[in-house]
Design an enzyme around this catalytic site. Structure first.
Site, PDB file in Angstrom:
ATOM      1  N   ASP A 470     -34.710-119.318  20.414  1.00  0.00           N
ATOM      2  CA  ASP A 470     -34.179-119.538  21.701  1.00  0.00           C
ATOM      3  C   ASP A 470     -34.056-121.193  21.813  1.00  0.00           C
ATOM      4  O   ASP A 470     -34.724-122.026  21.017  1.00  0.00           O
ATOM      5  CB  ASP A 470     -34.945-119.125  22.743  1.00  0.00           C
ATOM      6  CG  ASP A 470     -33.943-118.754  24.048  1.00  0.00           C
ATOM      7  OD1 ASP A 470     -33.062-119.475  24.084  1.00  0.00           O
ATOM      8  OD2 ASP A 470     -34.732-117.966  24.640  1.00  0.00           O
ATOM      9  N   ASP A 540     -27.268-113.880  28.782  1.00  0.00           N
ATOM     10  CA  ASP A 540     -28.152-113.142  29.432  1.00  0.00           C
ATOM     11  C   ASP A 540     -27.819-112.396  30.272  1.00  0.00           C
ATOM     12  O   ASP A 540     -28.512-111.636  31.226  1.00  0.00           O
ATOM     13  CB  ASP A 540     -29.044-114.485  30.275  1.00  0.00           C
ATOM     14  CG  ASP A 540     -30.137-115.038  29.152  1.00  0.00           C
ATOM     15  OD1 ASP A 540     -30.458-114.684  28.296  1.00  0.00           O
ATOM     16  OD2 ASP A 540     -30.801-115.936  29.707  1.00  0.00           O
TER      17      ASP A 540
HETATM   18  C1  GLA Z   1     -33.642-117.053  27.386  1.00  0.00           C
HETATM   19  C2  GLA Z   1     -32.917-115.956  26.625  1.00  0.00           C
HETATM   20  C3  GLA Z   1     -33.391-114.776  27.325  1.00  0.00           C
HETATM   21  C4  GLA Z   1     -35.166-114.638  27.242  1.00  0.00           C
HETATM   22  C5  GLA Z   1     -35.675-115.965  27.963  1.00  0.00           C
HETATM   23  C6  GLA Z   1     -37.343-115.965  27.905  1.00  0.00           C
HETATM   24  O1  GLA Z   1     -33.194-117.138  28.693  1.00  0.00           O
HETATM   25  O2  GLA Z   1     -31.655-115.831  26.801  1.00  0.00           O
HETATM   26  O3  GLA Z   1     -33.117-113.633  26.540  1.00  0.00           O
HETATM   27  O4  GLA Z   1     -35.653-114.645  25.750  1.00  0.00           O
HETATM   28  O5  GLA Z   1     -35.164-117.219  27.676  1.00  0.00           O
HETATM   29  O6  GLA Z   1     -37.741-117.026  28.518  1.00  0.00           O
END
Ligand code: GLA
Length: 734
Positions: A470, A540
């Protein structure tokens, strides 16, 4: 030969059955752009094709001459492709033709992602060398044309062969002077959880463009541009596309003062690069794809094929991706080993293959305000460590995957206590926090080396077969304490080179681990990342209705094997909308299927449904992940959507009714890419959503001609009673 050189006319002709590009060395040694478009016969000369051939007054007017890689120095006045500053501060150089070589195959670009050719016959490359005698700058323009694909790859290399340092102020990857301005531009904008919003506009007079200056390609824009004629539609008409294999600050410029110019490359606003004597600099690679008559779909097919076949790491290029359960929306930061094992055990029962532990397993991370950088397990939550948990999960017959965010550092972390100077920022000024975190200075070699060791140790410590990487914030206060003042303009590019090095070393050490990239969803969803991580978390936003749009627009350029698509709980956590489990699954099928919910909360009936969805997906996985992807045209896109994927074995069609209308006439859905003379067997996935509809309707033996010209007849009236959000999946086999 796909690249010819005509000694007499000094014309280079790059051609195959899909496109031709003609480049000409002009009398003064500048490189003119003669033509780029539908294929022309090889071994001819084309003296009248461009403005270069027109009236002498035009020929002398450098503001009209189409140039291949224009410098701004000598009266072109349009947006320039590069700018080099000499030691005396001047910026007037304009290198001219020196020599060229044409060879089979394609070179890789050092330290940057680039397309490959495994066999020499797959591609041919032209290196066009320009030289500036005053400064000693060599400029090599690289062109690779692929056999059997409407694709040209471009980049430039600057070499300081002189005796004084030079500074690159701008270095684009591709510049294209269009023959006229009768084009429409397609690009995207967006935001977190709101990625891939399509923008369509005409080329207007003056300046248009998009750019990122955040250090990542961004949720707000994506490094591609499609140009289409006003009459071009999804399946018909002329179009061309440019795309950049780069994950940092990029810019796309369209400037039109009587003759339009399109450029793509590094955003020069946040870039400069000092070239010491003997040093060289490579721009990222840009692609140009073209279709004479295949419409937007023709552009998408070209990008999908080349990214899938010539960019994705070979081990993962065709490998089927596992169905996963990610615990993020199921638990967020709040979990114990017991909870995870309970989730994994149900996941296994349902047919899930990979269990992914997301954020919150390390340091003391109970919320997003701490611990990034402390990549050791939080034994309060996981007493037997990552290794213990992973072993228990793999013993259940599942694979195990883990979330990391290696480019980041929390103020509340041991790493920050030890190395406060590792965070990006300007000494003496405060740093801006985003999502309560700072960014590690990946332009520094020792930090890249440190992260290679930490992450490699982590991956080796347990049976880990998947990593979700990430990047949850962009860069502020761009500055590296390791760079001298006259090199601070290099920071952003060096940052992304550091990230690429980290990816390269880790994927080389662990070729069988599946890396999925992510940046708060789709904040770094680009072709540069695809070279290392064959799939990415697209958004997300897991709402099925929103995903229909996000996945459709992403598919303009990126193949569906490049995105993860998850079924999450309802009401959806991002939109509050409730849709049926089957509808959510039917959207998520088109991509790499995953689940992002707590499976222990499913009712027995829901469990049965999920298991049936997974069984169906697995039976058709190759087609869902790697089949050719088509956005089918529907008469009213605010009410309906439809996708088709086609492999050698079968064609699968997803039809989605979004909003119900009273007394709605039936909808015809015309398919594509079938063989008109073949007979196909059409059936319906029995779990599909149109329960009121007779499951034999549309089914049985049907001609390819009939399905493409007449289509499927969707009787949405009979399902109006069911309300909004219903879908149907058709299975079509020869
Ligand atoms: C980001 C990612 C999510 C999750 C969060 C965790 O927003 O896109 O899928 O992994 O971080 O903090």
């Amino acid at each position: 030969m796909p690249i010819d050189f005509n000694q007499e006319t000094k014309e280079f002709h790059l051609h195959n059955e899909f496109l031709s590009c003609l480049i000409k060395v002009l009398d003064d040694g500048s490189i003119g752009q003669v033509y780029c478009g539908a294929p022309l016969m090889p071994s001819r000369s084309y003296p009248f094709l461009s403005l270069l051939a027109s009236h002498a007054s035009f020929r002398r007017d450098r503001t009209l001459i189409p140039f291949e890689y224009p410098s701004g120095a000598r009266g072109d006045y349009r947006v320039c492709a590069f700018a080099v500053q000499e030691a005396d501060g001047s910026m007037a150089m304009d290198p001219v033709y020196h020599s060229h070589v044409i060879y089979e195959g394609k070179p890789l670009i050092p330290r940057l992602p680039s397309l490959y050719a495994e066999q020499d016959y797959e591609a041919q490359t032209l290196e066009l060398k320009l030289f500036d005698a005053v400064s000693g700058l060599s400029l090599i323009l690289y062109y690779t044309i692929y056999a059997g694909a409407p694709v040209i790859a471009r980049h430039s290399r600057f070499i300081n062969a002189g005796e004084k340092p030079l500074v690159l102020r701008k270095a684009m990857s591709l510049s294209l002077d269009l023959p006229d301005d009768n084009w429409q531009l397609m690009s995207v904008t967006g935001a977190w959880a709101h990625e891939f919003q399509l923008i369509e506009e005409r080329i207007s007079a003056g300046f248009q463009g998009i750019r990122s200056n955040r250090g990542n390609s961004g949720h707000q824009q994506n490094p591609f541009l499609i140009l289409k004629r006003p009459f071009t539609s999804e399946f018909l008409g002329e179009a061309l596309g440019v795309s950049l294999l780069y994950s940092g600050n990029f810019a796309i410029a369209v400037e039109n003062y009587r003759s339009p110019r399109v450029q793509i490359g590094i955003n020069d606003e946040t870039f400069s690069w000092k070239l010491e004597e003997g040093a060289s600099f490579d721009t990222p690679e840009a692609l140009l794809v073209y279709t004479k008559s295949g419409g937007i779909n023709g552009i998408s097919q070209a990008f999908h094929a080349v990214y899938q076949e010539k960019l994705v790491r070979k081990t993962w290029r065709h490998k089927e991706r596992p169905v996963l359960l990610n615990n993020w929306e199921g638990t967020y930061f709040n979990f114990t080993e017991e909870k995870l094992l309970a989730m994994a055990s149900v996941a296994k029962e349902l047919g899930i293959e990979l269990f992914v532990l997301d954020d919150g397993w390390f340091g003391q991370r109970d919320s997003d305000d701490s611990s990034l950088g402390d990549w050791f397990v939080d034994t309060r939550k996981l007493p037997s460590g990552i290794a213990g948990l992973a072993k228990k999960i793999t013993a259940m017959g599942l694979q195990f995957g883990l979330w990391i965010e290696p480019e980041m550092i929390s103020r509340k972390s041991r790493l920050f206590e030890t190395h406060p100077d590792w965070a990006v920022g300007v000494p003496g000024r405060s740093r801006t926090e985003q999502r309560n975190q700072y960014v590690l200075d990946m332009s520094r070699q020792e930090i890249v080396d440190y992260m290679v060791t930490v992450i490699a140790n982590l991956i080796s410590s347990a049976p880990i077969s998947y990593i979700k990487w990430d990047m949850n914030r962009s860069i502020t206060e761009p500055f590296s304490i390791a760079l001298p003042p006259d090199r601070q303009g290099e920071f952003f590019h060096r940052y992304i080179l550091g990230v690429y090095e980290l990816y390269d070393r880790l994927t080389t050490l662990f070729p069988d681990v599946l890396f999925e990239s992510c940046a708060g969803g789709g904040g770094r969803f680009d072709a540069g990342m695809l070279a290392f991580a064959p799939q990415a978390w697209l958004s997300d936003n897991t709402d099925a209705l929103e995903r229909l749009r996000i996945q459709s627009v992403a598919s303009l350029v990126y193949p569906q094997s490049s995105w993860g698509s998850h079924v999450s709980a309802v009401p959806n956590h991002q939109t509050g909308r409730s849709t049926s489990l089957n509808f959510r699954a039917m959207v998520a099928f088109f991509g790499n299927l995953g689940f992002e919910l707590d499976p222990t909360t499913l009712s027995p009936e829901e469990k049965k449904q999920v298991a049936a969805c997974i069984e169906f997906y697995k039976a058709h996985r190759k087609t869902f992940q790697y089949g050719q992807f088509f956005r089918l045209s529907v008469a009213n896109p605010s009410l309906y959507a439809a996708w088709q994927v086609s492999s050698e074995e079968e064609t699968l069609v997803g039809f989605y009714k979004l909003l119900a209308q009273a007394n709605c006439p039936p909808v015809r859905l015309r398919l594509t890419n079938l063989n008109g003379s073949y007979l196909y067997d059409v059936s319906i996935w029995e779990q599909g959503g149109f329960e009121a509809q007779d499951k034999t309707f549309n089914c049985g033996s049907r001609g390819g001609d009939e399905l493409m010209s007449g289509g499927l007849l969707l009787d949405t009236t009979s399902v109006t009673k069911q309300g909004d959000f219903f879908g149907e999946i058709f299975i079509i086999k020869r």
